[in-house]
Enzyme design. Structure first.
Site, mmCIF file in Angstrom:
data_model
loop_
_atom_site.group_PDB
_atom_site.id
_atom_site.type_symbol
_atom_site.label_atom_id
_atom_site.label_comp_id
_atom_site.label_asym_id
_atom_site.label_seq_id
_atom_site.Cartn_x
_atom_site.Cartn_y
_atom_site.Cartn_z
ATOM 1 C CE LYS A 64 1.874 7.651 25.709
ATOM 2 N NZ LYS A 64 2.886 6.650 25.667
ATOM 3 N N GLY A 131 -2.213 4.277 21.871
ATOM 4 C CA GLY A 131 -1.368 5.055 21.381
ATOM 5 C C GLY A 131 0.346 4.730 21.327
ATOM 6 C CB ALA A 132 2.151 3.103 23.912
ATOM 7 C CG LEU A 207 6.362 0.102 26.121
ATOM 8 C CD1 LEU A 207 6.832 -0.993 25.182
ATOM 9 C CD2 LEU A 207 5.013 0.679 25.252
ATOM 10 N N GLY A 230 10.541 -1.553 30.537
ATOM 11 C CA GLY A 230 10.517 -0.299 29.685
ATOM 12 C C GLY A 230 11.183 0.858 30.735
#
Length: 248
Positions: A64, A131-132, A207, A230
């Protein structure tokens, strides 16, 4: 036939391929969705070159952030987050243009907002620094919460798990797991937290969606915490991906 796909490594846990191919079938869309499991982001140009019918990509762990240098443009939101998980692929003559977006923040905020009570939920712990987690931080701050990143290692602007006391849990009572800890097949693992300090005002959001209820969620639930996985976020992300690919 148009083609869409997912890049990441590994992709055994992927939800997107079944979701989108079912969508294409149900809605009579002449398209296919494929997984592109690449061991290095440097393989992206090869994927694009050998799949000229590609119209869009999703991006997952661990690319990401690593995908950013390959993009021609990035949406303001994705730039602020510093991570991309949706790419629109446009073909103009011999040139292929890539624009990056972030649907993580949209899916997450729409999913967690109904759980929040401004009276009780003002501060959040974000487990992980990938990234998340950046999208989750962006989303929580947009919802008015103060945030702290939690890492296993000494990093700037983070605290470590050993620093999370029962008092911290009471104060930062929204906790979002952005790590793969507890994901299938290692379902017996969970983040190291003082779960006994949790209560009915604690929100645990994971998530992970496989398994449906991670050990992180189960242990918090024992003490009255409100829990959510998630999956809804993922569905909302997928819907947003389709809109980004078609500039809606």
């Amino acid at each position: 036939m148009d083609k869409y796909g997912l890049i990441g490594y590994p992709l055994g846990h992927s939800f997107s391929i079944s979701y989108f191919n079912q969508k294409f079938q149900d809605e009579n869309i002449d398209a296919v969705y494929e997984n592109f499991e690449i061991p290095s982001i440097d393989a992206l140009p090869e994927i694009l070159g050998s799949n000229p019918e590609l119209k869009g990509l999703n991006v997952t762990i661990p690319y990401k952030e690593k995908v950013l240098p390959f993009l021609d443009s990035i949406s303001p939101e994705a730039r602020a987050i510093g991570a991309v998980n949706v790419i629109r692929v446009t073909h103009k003559g011999n040139k292929t243009e890539l624009k990056g977006y972030n649907s993580d923040v949209i899916g997450f905020t729409k999913s967690i907002e109904p759980m929040l009570d401004k009276k009780w939920h003002q501060k959040a712990l974000i487990l992980g620094t990938g990234g998340a987690s950046k999208a989750i931080d962006y989303g929580l701050r947009n919802l008015g919460l103060e945030t702290i990143f939690v890492s296993r290692y000494e990093r700037p602007d983070t605290i470590q798990y050993c620093s999370i006391t029962p008092e911290v849990i009471k104060e930062y009572n929204v906790i979002v797991n952005c790590t793969p800890v507890g994901m299938y097949p290692k379902t017996e693992e969970c983040p190291d937290l003082p779960y006994e300090a949790m209560d009915s005002h604690t929100i645990l959001y994971d998530l992970i969606y496989n398994p449906d209820e991670t050990l992180f969620m189960k242990r918090g639930k024992q003490y009255g915490a409100n829990i959510k996985n998630g999956l809804e976020m993922l569905l909302l992300q997928a819907f947003s991906s389709w809109e980004f690919w078609h500039e809606k």
